[in-house]
Design a protein around this motif. Structure first.
Motif, mmCIF file in Angstrom:
data_model
loop_
_atom_site.group_PDB
_atom_site.id
_atom_site.type_symbol
_atom_site.label_atom_id
_atom_site.label_comp_id
_atom_site.label_asym_id
_atom_site.label_seq_id
_atom_site.Cartn_x
_atom_site.Cartn_y
_atom_site.Cartn_z
ATOM 1 N N SER A 153 0.743 4.819 -1.029
ATOM 2 C CA SER A 153 2.143 4.805 -0.179
ATOM 3 C C SER A 153 2.522 3.502 0.273
ATOM 4 O O SER A 153 1.714 2.308 0.443
ATOM 5 C CB SER A 153 1.157 5.288 1.186
ATOM 6 N N VAL A 154 3.664 3.339 -0.269
ATOM 7 C CA VAL A 154 4.699 2.017 -0.365
ATOM 8 C C VAL A 154 5.477 2.042 0.865
ATOM 9 O O VAL A 154 6.087 2.923 1.151
ATOM 10 C CB VAL A 154 5.325 2.131 -1.506
ATOM 11 N N ALA A 166 6.391 -5.581 1.538
ATOM 12 C CA ALA A 166 5.806 -4.342 0.810
ATOM 13 C C ALA A 166 4.306 -4.152 1.526
ATOM 14 O O ALA A 166 3.519 -4.925 0.905
ATOM 15 C CB ALA A 166 6.108 -4.366 -0.451
ATOM 16 N N ASP A 167 3.819 -3.120 1.815
ATOM 17 C CA ASP A 167 2.575 -2.857 2.095
ATOM 18 C C ASP A 167 2.323 -1.495 1.332
ATOM 19 O O ASP A 167 2.745 -0.507 1.547
ATOM 20 C CB ASP A 167 2.525 -2.672 3.526
ATOM 21 N N ILE A 168 1.157 -1.950 0.442
ATOM 22 C CA ILE A 168 0.753 -0.661 -0.489
ATOM 23 C C ILE A 168 -0.622 -0.190 -0.055
ATOM 24 O O ILE A 168 -1.554 -1.057 0.015
ATOM 25 C CB ILE A 168 0.791 -1.025 -1.859
ATOM 26 N N SER A 169 -0.712 0.946 0.329
ATOM 27 C CA SER A 169 -2.364 1.700 0.445
ATOM 28 C C SER A 169 -2.420 2.635 -0.669
ATOM 29 O O SER A 169 -1.793 3.238 -1.087
ATOM 30 C CB SER A 169 -2.265 2.327 1.823
ATOM 31 N N GLU A 190 8.338 -1.308 10.381
ATOM 32 C CA GLU A 190 8.297 -0.201 9.220
ATOM 33 C C GLU A 190 9.529 0.413 9.292
ATOM 34 O O GLU A 190 10.310 0.918 10.356
ATOM 35 C CB GLU A 190 7.012 0.666 9.652
ATOM 36 N N ARG A 191 10.321 0.578 7.983
ATOM 37 C CA ARG A 191 11.622 1.141 8.160
ATOM 38 C C ARG A 191 11.597 2.380 6.873
ATOM 39 O O ARG A 191 12.195 3.249 7.191
ATOM 40 C CB ARG A 191 12.511 0.152 7.695
ATOM 41 N N SER A 192 11.015 2.138 5.896
ATOM 42 C CA SER A 192 11.007 3.046 4.671
ATOM 43 C C SER A 192 9.837 3.325 4.042
ATOM 44 O O SER A 192 9.075 2.175 3.724
ATOM 45 C CB SER A 192 12.218 2.502 3.693
ATOM 46 N N VAL A 193 9.342 4.681 3.940
ATOM 47 C CA VAL A 193 8.111 4.778 3.172
ATOM 48 C C VAL A 193 8.328 5.885 2.068
ATOM 49 O O VAL A 193 9.118 6.599 2.171
ATOM 50 C CB VAL A 193 7.176 5.645 4.260
ATOM 51 N N LEU A 247 14.091 2.732 -1.607
ATOM 52 C CA LEU A 247 13.813 2.626 -0.243
ATOM 53 C C LEU A 247 15.165 2.071 0.440
ATOM 54 O O LEU A 247 16.094 1.737 -0.357
ATOM 55 C CB LEU A 247 12.732 1.754 0.086
ATOM 56 N N SER A 248 15.010 1.579 1.614
ATOM 57 C CA SER A 248 16.039 1.163 2.460
ATOM 58 C C SER A 248 15.592 0.348 3.678
ATOM 59 O O SER A 248 14.478 0.708 4.112
ATOM 60 C CB SER A 248 17.092 2.104 2.849
#
Length: 530
Positions: A184-185, A227-230, A194-197, A213-214
């Motif tokens: 999940s980015v 950028a947060d990646i799980s 948080e804006r775009s996933v 994304l945007s």
């Protein structure tokens, strides 16, 4: 008496010897531990550990068969040496592991996570307690090589604009030798959170994917973008990794244009309301088709409305609204949808049928659109009157035997508006060359229904040329129009003077005339002598 004393000495000596033997035996027993323990084996799972993912070191602890006491396995630790502080750091530990009898083994898994890739030199340390509560500790060295294990992400937002949805291209790669799942980015800015996933179900080992994304920045200048990646590791645990970069945000530029022209039937941009041409009696062709000429199936009253986005952000929900000169909506025509989204640097054209509003002389076409959450309108006027156009009339073209051409004609404005900057010129070709003194002719300005005389000179290859190309350039409204026509040359036997070869006939006649004069003179002289 003497014998009794000897017996006493022998008894004392025996006691001493026995005491010495007891002491010696005790010393030997003290030198041999009751519990002889060792770490006999160690394995690492997975075989190639990755940073950030759980790694399990399995240690096998064995109590030797020669041990005189059972032991309790208190703990097994995975430790690394801290050379700077001269101490051991415990990486992971397992406790309350049970007991061992002589000759038995016990397998103990120890799980740790290594955040940094590279080689990690460690030791397995096992501690046991025997029946006398004596503690024994043994160690075994082990080296764990950790590879880069977290997904890598890089992103770019080259066209970030304040207040508008700005695209971000994120490239996610899996450098490990195993698939990563359920990625999940999330792209975030400090201002908006948080804006775009975007989701990636599976990212195979060694592969890369690109996500669009945007974000919607609120301030111009340099901004942080995170950028947060799980993701789910191969061992089934959820891990998270963050990456931060700087992006440059530009101020919002609202620059939208509207252009209206008579339709050519192909829904393409044309000369912007320029009508007519120099066809007709000359059969000419135009380099730039003029609007209003009913070509390609264009219907009477149709106009092309082009909306162009010259700004730096997308515009949405673009609609064309026909209006009168005072801004009243023309309901007979109605609104026309142009595009759902118009990206920066692009344009879109729609054809509008104005036949139902013939009574309105001047129309205005407004383009309504949404930009950065706000509604805007821009408009352009359109005069239904036929714009200026040109036509050549009364063409008089003469060709001399030496190939010189003299063209005389009238240039007329057959349109309904003034044209200016009118220039007429002969176009150079394989067999035609513009010649002094009138290679081109400047007419200037012509009002509606006005005309002006035109004179042009050129030279042609009379044996090969069949026509003279003529170019006319003029300005109508805000547009520069270029049109070209061709004027046919007369047959060779219709040229001025003599026909080809006529010069040679003249020479022959001259020779014959001179000969006759000579003969007559000779006869006259002979008669005088007689």
């Amino acid at each position: 008496m003497k014998q009794s004393g000897r017996r006493q000495r022998m008894a004392i000596l025996t006691i001493v010897v026995l005491l010495l033997l007891t002491v010696f035996a005790s010393g030997v027993a003290i030198g041999v531990p009751a519990a002889r323990v060792a770490v006999s084996d160690a394995t690492v799972t997975p075989a190639t550990p990755t940073a950030g993912a759980p790694t399990t070191v399995t240690a096998t602890v064995r109590l030797s068969g020669g041990s005189t006491s059972a032991v309790t396995l208190d703990r097994v630790e995975l430790v690394s040496s801290d050379d700077d502080n001269f101490r051991d750091d415990v990486v992971a530990r397992a406790t309350d592991l049970g007991s061992l009898s002589a000759g038995e083994t016990l397998t103990v898994p120890i799980t740790a996570t290594f955040d940094t890739p590279g080689e990690h030199d460690l030791r397995i340390r096992a501690t046991v307690t025997d029946a006398d509560n004596d503690e024994t500790t043994v160690t075994r060295p082990i080296s764990v090589i950790v590879e880069q294990g977290v997904p890598q992400v890089s992103f770019d937002a080259p066209n970030a604009v304040v207040g508008a949805d700005s695209s971000v291209q994120a490239t996610v790669s899996n450098p490990t030798n195993a698939a990563l799942r359920n990625l999940s980015v999330r792209i975030m800015t400090p201002e908006t959170g948080e804006r775009s996933v975007r989701e990636i179900p599976v990212l195979a080992a060694g592969t890369t994917t690109t996500l669009n994304l945007s974000v919607q920045p609120r301030q111009p200048g340099q901004q942080q973008l995170t950028a947060d990646i799980s993701y789910l590791t191969p061992s089934g645990t959820v891990q998270t990794v963050d990456e931060t970069e700087l992006m440059r945000v530009k101020p919002l530029a609202n620059d939208v244009g509207v252009r209206v022209s008579r339709s050519t039937g192909n829904n393409q941009n044309n000369a912007g309301g320029v009508a007519g041409g120099i066809g007709g009696i000359l059969g000419g062709q135009s380099d730039l088709q003029a609007g209003g000429s009913q070509q390609d199936g264009a219907e009477q009253g149709e106009v092309d409305v082009t909306v162009s986005n010259f700004g730096n952000a997308p515009i949405d929900s673009v609609v064309v609204i026909p209006q009168t000169a005072n801004g009243t909506i023309v309901t007979e025509i109605g609104r026309v949808i142009v595009d759902e989204t118009l990206s920066p640097g692009t344009a879109s054209t729609v054809t509008v049928d104005t036949a139902q509003a013939e009574q309105i002389g001047q129309l205005r076409f407004a383009a309504a659109y949404e930009l950065a959450g706000e509604r805007h309108t821009v408009s352009a006027k359109f005069n239904r009157q036929t714009p200026g156009a040109v036509d050549l009339t009364g063409v008089d073209l003469s060709v001399k035997s030496n190939g010189s051409v003299d063209l005389r004609s009238n240039l007329a404005n057959t349109g309904g508006s003034e044209i200016s900057g009118v220039v007429v010129q002969v176009v150079s070709s394989e067999y035609v060359t513009p010649e002094y003194p009138r290679r081109s002719y400047f007419v200037g300005t012509l009002g509606s229904s006005e005309f002006a005389p035109v004179e042009l000179t050129a030279s042609v290859d009379v044996q090969n040329a069949t026509e003279v190309p003529v170019r006319i350039q003029y300005t109508v409204g805000a547009d520069r129009v270029v049109e070209t026509t061709t004027i046919s040359l007369p047959p060779n036997d219709e040229t001025d003077g003599t026909t080809p070869g006529g010069g040679e006939v003249g020479v022959i006649l001259s020779v014959l005339l001179v000969g006759a004069v000579i003969v007559i003179s000779g006869v006259f002289i002979m008669r005088r002598r007689e």
